[in-house]
Design an enzyme around this catalytic site. Structure first.
Site, PDB file in Angstrom:
ATOM      1  N   GLY A 114      -1.026  -6.553  -1.900  1.00  0.00           N
ATOM      2  CA  GLY A 114      -1.150  -5.282  -1.191  1.00  0.00           C
ATOM      3  C   GLY A 114       0.020  -5.042  -0.268  1.00  0.00           C
ATOM      4  O   GLY A 114       1.039  -5.738  -0.357  1.00  0.00           O
ATOM      5  N   ASN A 115      -0.101  -4.060   0.578  1.00  0.00           N
ATOM      6  CA  ASN A 115       0.958  -3.788   1.557  1.00  0.00           C
ATOM      7  C   ASN A 115       0.328  -3.343   2.867  1.00  0.00           C
ATOM      8  O   ASN A 115      -0.885  -3.158   2.961  1.00  0.00           O
ATOM      9  CB  ASN A 115       1.938  -2.747   1.004  1.00  0.00           C
ATOM     10  CG  ASN A 115       1.245  -1.438   0.700  1.00  0.00           C
ATOM     11  OD1 ASN A 115       0.794  -0.739   1.598  1.00  0.00           O
ATOM     12  ND2 ASN A 115       1.135  -1.115  -0.582  1.00  0.00           N
TER      13      ASN A 115
END
Ligand code: CTP
Length: 400
Positions: A208-209
Site C-alpha cells: 500500500g501507500n
C-alpha cells in the site's frame, strides 16, 4: 497572518445550541470570534457558554462600554458576520434596517460579507413576509443559506431546520477565502478518486501507500459546495463522507479501475487524486504465508497495474470531458510535469513539489497546475481546500 475576525450573531431560536458547534469549528480553525447573542438567544444558551467557547466576552449590551462605541465598532472591524440561527424576526429587522439591539446595529455597520443561516418553522419560512425579506437581503448582497429539511422543534418536520454546523462553517470559509458562494459547477457531474490502493499479497498482507485521501476528499467537498454532483471513489481512506457526495468504496487498483470506468460514463470532469499502486503481487496466496525456519522467503513477483488516468484520457467517455491527474515530483518539477502530462494525455496535471527543500512530513501543499493548453498556475502553500478550489477554478474556466 492575523486571524480573520468573525462576528457570530445568534438570534433567539432553539437551534442556538447548534451555533456552539459552529463557534468551536471557527475558533479551532484559527478565527477570532466575537459572539453577539440577542437577548432572546440568551434564553436558549447563556453568556458563559459563548464566552468560554470563544475565549472572549460575549457582546450582549449596546449600553455597556459605551466609550468604545460597540454598536459600530464590532461591525466595522469584522471580516465576516454570520448569523446562526437567523430567525424570521431577525431577518425582518435586518431587511428593514432596524437597529434596536447590538446585533442589528452590527448588521447595519458591517461592510464585510454577511451570511444568514435561517432556522424557523416551515410556515414562518414560507410566509410571504419572510420570503420578501430574504429576497431583499439577497438583493443587497447578503448570503442567505437555504434552511434544511427535517425534524423541527416539537413533533413537526419540514423545511426550516438550521443547516448543519459543518455546512455553515464551510460557507463561512468559502466566503472569507473567495468573497462569495459561486455555484459554477452546478449541473456538472464530477468524479474524484481519493486515497491509496492496497494490493493484497495474502489474506492479511498488502502493498500500500501512505496517501490519507485528504486532498481528494477536499476536492469532492469543494466541488459539492460549488454545485456539482459528485461521485467520490474512495480507496481505503478513513475519513467521514463529505456532505452531499456519493461515495463508492474500493480497495485495489483493479477495483478502482472498474468503479472509475463505470462512474465516468456521464462525467463532465474526472480528477484522479488517488495514489494508485503501479504494481500488484503477481499471485494472491489464499492462505496466510507462513515463515519456515531456515528457509528464505520467496521473492514477491509483481505485475503492472493498468494506468487508469491514461486509459480514461485516451477513451473520453463523452466529448469535452475534462481529465485531471496528480503527480509528485522531486526534481525538474516543471519539465517532468510537462512530460507526464503529455504521457498521460490528460488536460490538467496538478504537480506537488516534494523533496528536500520542502519540510518532509509537513502538510505543505504548494503545487503547480500544468495545462495541456500551455497554461501554468502556481498555487501557494495553504489548506487542502484552497488547492482544491484553485483546481476547480482551472476546471470551471475550461468548461465554459
Ligand atoms: N495513476 C493511475 N493509474 C495508475 C497509476 C497512476 O490512474 N496505475 C494516476 C494517479 O491517480 C495520478 C497520476 O496517475 O493522477 C500519478 O501518476 P504517477 O504515479 O506519478 O505517474 P507515473 O507515470 O507512475 O510516474 P512515475 O514514474 O513518476 O511514478
Amino acid at each position: 497572518m492575523t486571524a480573520p475576525r468573525v462576528v457570530l450573531g445568534v438570534s433567539g431560536g432553539i437551534a442556538a445550541y447548534k451555533a456552539c458547534e459552529l463557534l468551536r469549528r471557527l475558533t479551532e480553525s484559527g478565527h477570532q470570534v466575537t459572539v453577539v447573542p440577542t437577548a432572546a438567544a440568551l434564553h436558549f444558551v447563556g453568556e458563559a457558554t459563548w464566552a468560554a467557547l470563544s475565549g472572549r466576552p460575549a457582546a450582549t449590551e449596546t449600553w455597556e462600554s459605551v466609550h468604545e462605541v460597540p454598536h459600530v465598532r464590532i461591525g466595522q472591524n469584522a471580516d465576516l458576520v454570520v448569523v446562526a440561527p437567523a430567525t424570521a424576526d431577525l431577518m425582518a429587522k435586518a431587511a428593514h434596517g432596524l437597529a434596536d439591539d447590538l446585533l442589528t446595529n452590527t448588521l447595519l455597520t458591517a461592510r464585510c460579507p454577511v451570511v444568514f443561516a435561517p432556522a424557523m418553522h416551515t410556515e414562518m419560512w414560507e410566509h410571504p413576509a419572510t420570503q420578501e425579506n430574504v429576497a431583499t437581503l439577497r438583493r443587497r448582497g447578503a448570503i442567505v443559506l437555504d434552511p434544511a429539511e427535517g425534524r423541527l422543534t416539537g413533533k413537526d418536520t419540514g423545511k426550516g431546520r438550521l443547516p448543519e454546523p459543518s455546512e455553515i462553517f464551510e460557507a463561512c470559509r468559502r466566503v472569507l477565502a473567495r468573497g462569495d458562494l459561486a455555484q459554477d459547477l452546478a449541473g456538472r457531474h464530477v468524479v474524484v478518486s481519493a486515497g491509496g490502493t492496497r494490493e493484497p499479497l495474502d489474506p492479511v498482507r498488502f502493498l500500500g501507500n501512505r496517501s490519507s485521501g485528504k486532498q481528494g476528499y477536499a476536492l469532492a467537498a469543494t466541488a459539492a459546495a460549488r454545485g456539482a454532483r459528485v461521485t467520490l471513489l474512495s480507496a481505503n481512506a478513513e475519513l467521514p463522507d463529505p456532505a452531499g457526495v456519493d461515495v463508492v468504496r474500493v480497495s485495489t487498483a483493479l477495483q478502482l479501475r472498474d468503479a472509475a470506468l463505470k462512474a465516468v460514463v456521464d462525467a463532465d470532469v474526472v480528477v484522479m487524486a488517488a495514489a494508485v499502486a503501479d504494481f500488484r503481487p503477481a499471485e494472491y496466496v489464499t492462505g496466510k504465508i507462513k515463515k519456515v525456519d531456515g528457509v528464505d522467503p520467496a521473492p514477491v513477483a509483481l505485475v503492472r497495474n493498468p494506468d487508469i488516468l491514461a486509459e480514461i484520457s485516451a477513451h473520453r467517455a463523452r466529448p469535452g470531458q475534462l481529465v485531471v491527474g496528480f503527480a509528485a515530483e522531486t526534481d525538474d518539477v516543471l519539465a517532468n510535469g510537462r512530460a507526464k502530462l503529455a504521457r498521460k494525455g490528460c488536460d490538467l496535471l496538478v504537480v506537488n513539489e516534494v523533496g528536500d527543500s520542502k519540510a518532509f512530513g509537513l502538510d505543505t501543499n504548494a503545487a503547480v497546475v500544468l495545462a495541456a493548453d500551455g497554461a501554468e498556475v502556481h498555487i501557494p502553500d495553504g489548506p487542502k481546500e484552497n488547492l482544491a478550489d484553485a483546481v476547480w477554478d482551472q476546471v470551471a474556466a475550461r468548461l465554459r
